[in-house]
Scaffold this active site. Structure first.
Site, PDB file in Angstrom:
ATOM      1  N   GLY A  30       0.795  -1.231   0.000  1.00 42.49           N
ATOM      2  CA  GLY A  30       0.000   0.000   0.000  1.00 42.49           C
ATOM      3  C   GLY A  30       0.820   1.270   0.000  1.00 42.49           C
ATOM      4  N   SER A 161      -8.617  -0.925  11.725  1.00 45.37           N
ATOM      5  CA  SER A 161      -9.161   0.414  12.002  1.00 45.37           C
ATOM      6  C   SER A 161      -9.978   0.338  13.280  1.00 45.37           C
ATOM      7  CB  SER A 161     -10.069   0.827  10.845  1.00 45.37           C
ATOM      8  OG  SER A 161     -10.945   1.859  11.255  1.00 45.37           O
ATOM      9  N   TYR A 188     -16.911  -2.042   5.510  1.00 46.02           N
ATOM     10  CA  TYR A 188     -15.560  -1.676   5.994  1.00 46.02           C
ATOM     11  C   TYR A 188     -15.370  -2.267   7.402  1.00 46.02           C
ATOM     12  CZ  TYR A 188     -11.464   1.295   7.022  1.00 46.02           C
ATOM     13  OH  TYR A 188     -10.196   1.754   7.338  1.00 46.02           O
TER      14      TYR A 188
HETATM   15  N1  NAP Z   1      -6.017   6.971   7.293  1.00 47.80           N
HETATM   16  C1  NAP Z   1      -6.740   6.649   8.364  1.00 47.80           C
HETATM   17  O1  NAP Z   1      -7.252   7.519   9.097  1.00 47.80           O
HETATM   18  C2  NAP Z   1      -6.947   5.216   8.717  1.00 47.80           C
HETATM   19  C3  NAP Z   1      -7.693   4.921   9.864  1.00 47.80           C
HETATM   20  C4  NAP Z   1      -7.902   3.603  10.196  1.00 47.80           C
HETATM   21  C5  NAP Z   1      -7.383   2.601   9.405  1.00 47.80           C
HETATM   22  N2  NAP Z   1      -6.666   2.908   8.281  1.00 47.80           N
HETATM   23  C6  NAP Z   1      -6.134   1.793   7.488  1.00 47.80           C
HETATM   24  O2  NAP Z   1      -4.839   2.139   7.074  1.00 47.80           O
HETATM   25  C7  NAP Z   1      -4.524   1.482   5.848  1.00 47.80           C
HETATM   26  C8  NAP Z   1      -3.761   2.435   4.975  1.00 47.80           C
HETATM   27  O3  NAP Z   1      -4.593   3.459   4.583  1.00 47.80           O
HETATM   28  P1  NAP Z   1      -4.091   4.933   4.287  1.00 47.80           P
HETATM   29  O4  NAP Z   1      -4.740   5.786   5.280  1.00 47.80           O
HETATM   30  O5  NAP Z   1      -2.640   4.993   4.129  1.00 47.80           O
HETATM   31  O6  NAP Z   1      -4.845   5.172   2.899  1.00 47.80           O
HETATM   32  P2  NAP Z   1      -4.315   5.364   1.404  1.00 47.80           P
HETATM   33  O7  NAP Z   1      -3.487   6.575   1.325  1.00 47.80           O
HETATM   34  O8  NAP Z   1      -5.531   5.295   0.556  1.00 47.80           O
HETATM   35  O9  NAP Z   1      -3.422   4.090   1.195  1.00 47.80           O
HETATM   36  C9  NAP Z   1      -3.955   2.844   0.913  1.00 47.80           C
HETATM   37  C10 NAP Z   1      -3.092   2.160  -0.083  1.00 47.80           C
HETATM   38  O10 NAP Z   1      -3.695   0.892  -0.405  1.00 47.80           O
HETATM   39  C11 NAP Z   1      -3.639   0.740  -1.797  1.00 47.80           C
HETATM   40  N3  NAP Z   1      -4.707  -0.088  -2.345  1.00 47.80           N
HETATM   41  C12 NAP Z   1      -6.036   0.139  -2.304  1.00 47.80           C
HETATM   42  N4  NAP Z   1      -6.679  -0.810  -3.012  1.00 47.80           N
HETATM   43  C13 NAP Z   1      -5.735  -1.646  -3.502  1.00 47.80           C
HETATM   44  C14 NAP Z   1      -5.770  -2.800  -4.311  1.00 47.80           C
HETATM   45  N5  NAP Z   1      -6.916  -3.297  -4.793  1.00 47.80           N
HETATM   46  N6  NAP Z   1      -4.599  -3.404  -4.634  1.00 47.80           N
HETATM   47  C15 NAP Z   1      -3.431  -2.913  -4.192  1.00 47.80           C
HETATM   48  N7  NAP Z   1      -3.330  -1.812  -3.427  1.00 47.80           N
HETATM   49  C16 NAP Z   1      -4.483  -1.185  -3.080  1.00 47.80           C
HETATM   50  C17 NAP Z   1      -3.778   2.140  -2.357  1.00 47.80           C
HETATM   51  O11 NAP Z   1      -3.298   2.151  -3.684  1.00 47.80           O
HETATM   52  P3  NAP Z   1      -4.036   3.017  -4.830  1.00 47.80           P
HETATM   53  O12 NAP Z   1      -3.570   4.410  -4.576  1.00 47.80           O
HETATM   54  O13 NAP Z   1      -3.532   2.390  -6.082  1.00 47.80           O
HETATM   55  O14 NAP Z   1      -5.514   2.846  -4.626  1.00 47.80           O
HETATM   56  C18 NAP Z   1      -2.941   2.943  -1.379  1.00 47.80           C
HETATM   57  O15 NAP Z   1      -1.597   2.965  -1.746  1.00 47.80           O
HETATM   58  C19 NAP Z   1      -5.822   0.943   5.300  1.00 47.80           C
HETATM   59  O16 NAP Z   1      -5.792  -0.475   5.388  1.00 47.80           O
HETATM   60  C20 NAP Z   1      -6.894   1.517   6.211  1.00 47.80           C
HETATM   61  O17 NAP Z   1      -7.948   0.583   6.432  1.00 47.80           O
HETATM   62  C21 NAP Z   1      -6.423   4.194   7.930  1.00 47.80           C
END
Ligand code: NAP
Length: 323
Positions: A30, A161, A188
Site C-alpha cells: 500500500g 481500524s 468496511y
Molecule cells: N487513514 C486513516 O485515518 C486510517 C484509519 C484507520 C485505518 N486505516 C487503514 O490504514 C490502511 C492504509 O490506509 P491509508 O490511510 O494509508 O490510505 P491510502 O493513502 O488510501 O493508502 C492505501 C493504499 O492501499 C492501496 N490499495 C487500495 N486498493 C488496492 C488494491 N486493490 N490493490 C493494491 N493496493 C491497493 C492504495 O493504492 P491506490 O492508490 O492504487 O488505490 C494505497 O496505496 C488501510 O488499510 C486503512 O484501512 C487508515
C-alpha cells in the site's frame, strides 16, 4: 493491557526500539506518496534496513518514496513489487516475483480501501472484504515460509481500524446479497473485524515460534483513504464529535480519535514490529502504541468466530492454511 496508550511520532518509537531494524528485509503493502505505508517506508529507512520491498498497483505510486529514500539513505535498497489485491491470482504472481528473496523479517500489510461504492473483486468478493482481508489472508499464507526463515522476532503486521469496534463478520451474507443490501460502513467494519480476528488466531498459532503478530489501528490520518467519504460522512463525524463519543457493538462508549500526522499514524505499526515490551501479547489489537484488546467487543473475542473465519477464508481463497 501492557502499557497506557499514547500518540507518539514514529521518530520516538524508532529512537527507542529501531536499532533492531538495521540490516532487515521489510515488505510493505500500500505504498504511495500520501499513504501511511509510504510514510512508514520513509521512517524505517532511517533505521538502516537492508531492503525495503514496496508494493503498489503501479510503479509510479512508489517512485517518489524511493527517490526520497535514495537521497536520504543511499545505502538502503528499495524494490518495487507490483501487487493488485483485488485479484488473488495477482497476489500469487507477486509472491512468485519474490523467489530470489530468502527471508522477510517484517511483513507489513497496510494497503486498504474504505467506503467504496459496491463492487466485487476478480474472485467475486465484496471489494473491502476482498482487498482489506482475503488478499492478506492469502499473502500471509504464501509468505509465511519466508517470515519463518527470518527466525525469532520477525513479524506479521496487519493494518485495521478502530471501526472494528462497530464491525462484525456477516458470515451468512458477507457479500451483502450481491450488493442489494450493501452498506459501505458495515462492509468496511466487516473487513476490519476479519483482519483483527485473523490476527488473533494467527498470533496464537505462531506464538511458540516467537513470530510477532499484531493488528494495528493507526488512528485518524488524512491520506488517500478518505477519497470515497461523502460530505455527509464528515458531517456525521462532526456530530459524533459533538456528542463526545460513539457506541460499540456491546454498547460501550468509543472515544472519537483525533486527527494525527502520518508519522503518528505509522508509529503504532513500528510498535507492532519491534517494541519488545508487547511481545507476550501476540495476536493483539494495538491502538495508540499499546495493546488495546480491552476495546474489542464480544463478537471479536469469540474464538468460534476465529475458527469459522479461518475455514471460510480457506474456502474462499481455495488455499488450505494449516499451521
Ligand atoms: N487513514 C486513516 O485515518 C486510517 C484509519 C484507520 C485505518 N486505516 C487503514 O490504514 C490502511 C492504509 O490506509 P491509508 O490511510 O494509508 O490510505 P491510502 O493513502 O488510501 O493508502 C492505501 C493504499 O492501499 C492501496 N490499495 C487500495 N486498493 C488496492 C488494491 N486493490 N490493490 C493494491 N493496493 C491497493 C492504495 O493504492 P491506490 O492508490 O492504487 O488505490 C494505497 O496505496 C488501510 O488499510 C486503512 O484501512 C487508515
Amino acid at each position: 493491557m501492557s502499557n497506557s496508550q499514547q500518540i507518539l511520532r514514529s521518530e520516538v518509537v524508532l529512537e527507542k526500539y529501531g536499532k533492531t531494524l538495521a540490516g532487515k528485509t521489510v515488505l510493505i503493502t500500500g505504498v504511495s506518496d500520501e499513504s501511511i505505508a509510504g510514510e512508514l517506508a520513509l521512517q524505517l529507512s532511517a533505521a538502516d534496513p537492508k531492503l525495503l520491498i514496496l508494493t503498489a498497483r503501479a510503479e509510479s505510486k512508489v517512485t517518489g518514496i524511493q527517490e526520497k529514500i535514495r537521497l536520504a539513505k543511499p545505502n538502503v535498497k528499495t524494490r518495487f513489487l507490483k501487487m493488485e489485491l483485488s485479484d488473488l491470482n495477482a497476489v500469487r504472481n507477486a509472491v512468485r516475483d519474490l523467489d530470489d528473496v530468502s527471508h522477510i523479517d517484517h511483513l507489513v500489510a497496510l494497503a486498504g480501501v474504505m467506503f467504496p461504492p459496491f463492487s466485487k473483486t476478480k474472485d467475486g468478493f465484496e471489494s473491502q472484504l476482498g482487498v482489506n482481508y482475503l488478499a492478506n489472508f492469502l499473502l500471509v499464507k504464501l509468505l509465511l515460509p519466508k517470515v519463518r526463515a527470518a527466525g525469532a522476532d520477525s513479524s506479521v503486521v496487519i493494518m485495521t481500524s478502530s471501526i472494528v469496534r462497530q464491525g462484525k463478520m456477516h458470515f451468512d451474507d458477507f457479500n451483502f446479497s450481491d450488493g442489494q443490501t450493501y452498506d459501505a460502513m458495515a462492509a468496511y467494519g466487516q473487513s476490519n473485524a476479519a483482519r483483527v480476528m485473523f490476527v488473533k488466531r494467527l498470533g496464537e498459532k505462531l506464538k511458540n515460534e516467537k513470530i510477532r503478530v499484531f493488528s494495528v489501528d493507526p488512528g485518524a490520518v488524512h491520506t488517500g483513504l478518505q477519497r470515497h467519504c461523502s460530505p455527509e460522512f464528515f458531517d456525521q463525524v462532526a456530530e459524533w464529535k459533538k456528542a463526545g463519543f460513539m457506541i460499540d457493538m456491546d454498547g460501550k462508549p468509543i472515544d472519537i480519535p483525533p486527527w494525527t500526522t502520518t508519522s503518528e499514524g505509522a508509529a503504532t505499526v513500528i510498535t507492532a514490529m519491534v517494541d519488545p515490551t508487547i511481545a507476550e501479547y501476540n495476536g493483539s489489537y494495538l491502538s495508540q502504541n499499546a495493546v488495546s484488546d480491552h476495546e474489542l467487543h464480544t463478537h471479536i473475542y469469540d474464538e468460534d468466530n476465529w475458527t469459522k473465519l479461518w475455514k471460510l477464508s480457506e474456502d474462499l481463497t481455495k488455499e488450505e492454511f494449516s499451521l
